[in-house]
Enzyme design. Sequence first.
Site, short mmCIF file in Angstrom:
data_model
loop_
_atom_site.label_atom_id
_atom_site.label_comp_id
_atom_site.label_asym_id
_atom_site.label_seq_id
_atom_site.Cartn_x
_atom_site.Cartn_y
_atom_site.Cartn_z
N ARG A 234 0.85 -1.19 0.00
CA ARG A 234 0.00 0.00 0.00
C ARG A 234 0.89 1.24 0.00
O ARG A 234 1.89 1.30 0.73
CB ARG A 234 -0.93 0.03 1.22
N GLU A 263 -5.26 6.71 -6.90
CA GLU A 263 -5.49 5.69 -7.91
C GLU A 263 -6.88 5.85 -8.51
O GLU A 263 -7.83 6.05 -7.76
CB GLU A 263 -5.34 4.29 -7.29
N HIS A 282 -1.12 -0.93 -10.18
CA HIS A 282 -1.75 -1.74 -9.13
C HIS A 282 -2.25 -3.08 -9.71
O HIS A 282 -3.44 -3.40 -9.64
CB HIS A 282 -2.89 -0.99 -8.46
#
Length: 315
Positions: A234, A263, A282
């Site tokens: 993260r 994001e 991601h």
Amino acid sequence: MTTRIAVLDDYQQIAADYADWKSLGADSVDFVPEHLTGDDLVDRLAGCDIVVAMRERTPFDRTVFERLPALRLLVTTGMRNASIDLAAAAEHNVLVSGTRGLRTPTSELTWAMILGLIRPVGDYDIAMRAGGWQRTVGGDLAGRRLGLVGLGRQGAAVAAVGAAFGMDVVAWSPHLTEQRAAEGGARLVERAELFASADIVSVHLVLASTTRGIIGESDLRAMRPEAHLVNTARAGLIDQDALRMAIEGEWLAGVALDVFDLEPLPVDHWLRTAPRTLLSPHMGYVSDANYRLFFGDVVADIAAHLTGEPIRLLG
């Protein structure tokens, strides 16, 4: 009674193919390919009684629940989602269900990124297609030190591959013991030693109030100029101001990131043009097998809810 389902953040537009949605007998299933926020999100979900969230892409806070009075079930892929306010969901009579997930996709991507830093085959391919030949010298893994910040399921999987490459695998986390480190395939070291001595530092902690920003300026400054940093966990685990200083100040040889503070990453974000970085959108959990498990469980969760026997509840 009508059943309206919305499946959020279907970026690749493939969610419909990964499960038998027709088996639910829903009146409508809306697969949303774009990332929505604010009024756009609420407007798109108006009247939906079931919503599917992919990981932590879309936050569901108290305000969102207040504006979606028809919502009765929120399904998230995985059994943990820090972007969902579970207390607010309960107050608004919204059940939250999760799914199973595989640990292997993220650990596999971690190694793709480590190798992409040490032996940048992508750059080699581009140079070859432009008519070039050998211009650089690759790095090595055997005999080097891999430092893992966090040694849970993901960290242990990364540790096993590091050992197979012949690396010296060490680990640290706030509550890690020597026994647990050994069971995870690593040797426990002090935090300062890990950052100062590791050739590659890979981050695998869970983001929580106690771990947000746990890697700060002092840790990054302690790393050697030839060392590399990898984060597939993260973004919030690393102080983002310190990270920017480390990249722009050339404190490190390279940084690989699969997770970001915003994001999807804005087109004009500074990281998109940052030197000595390897970026992935991601993709850690995004694999064929994981998506089949995710969406198969999502449909099972919804089916159970519709029969009045909800499963895999969070909170």
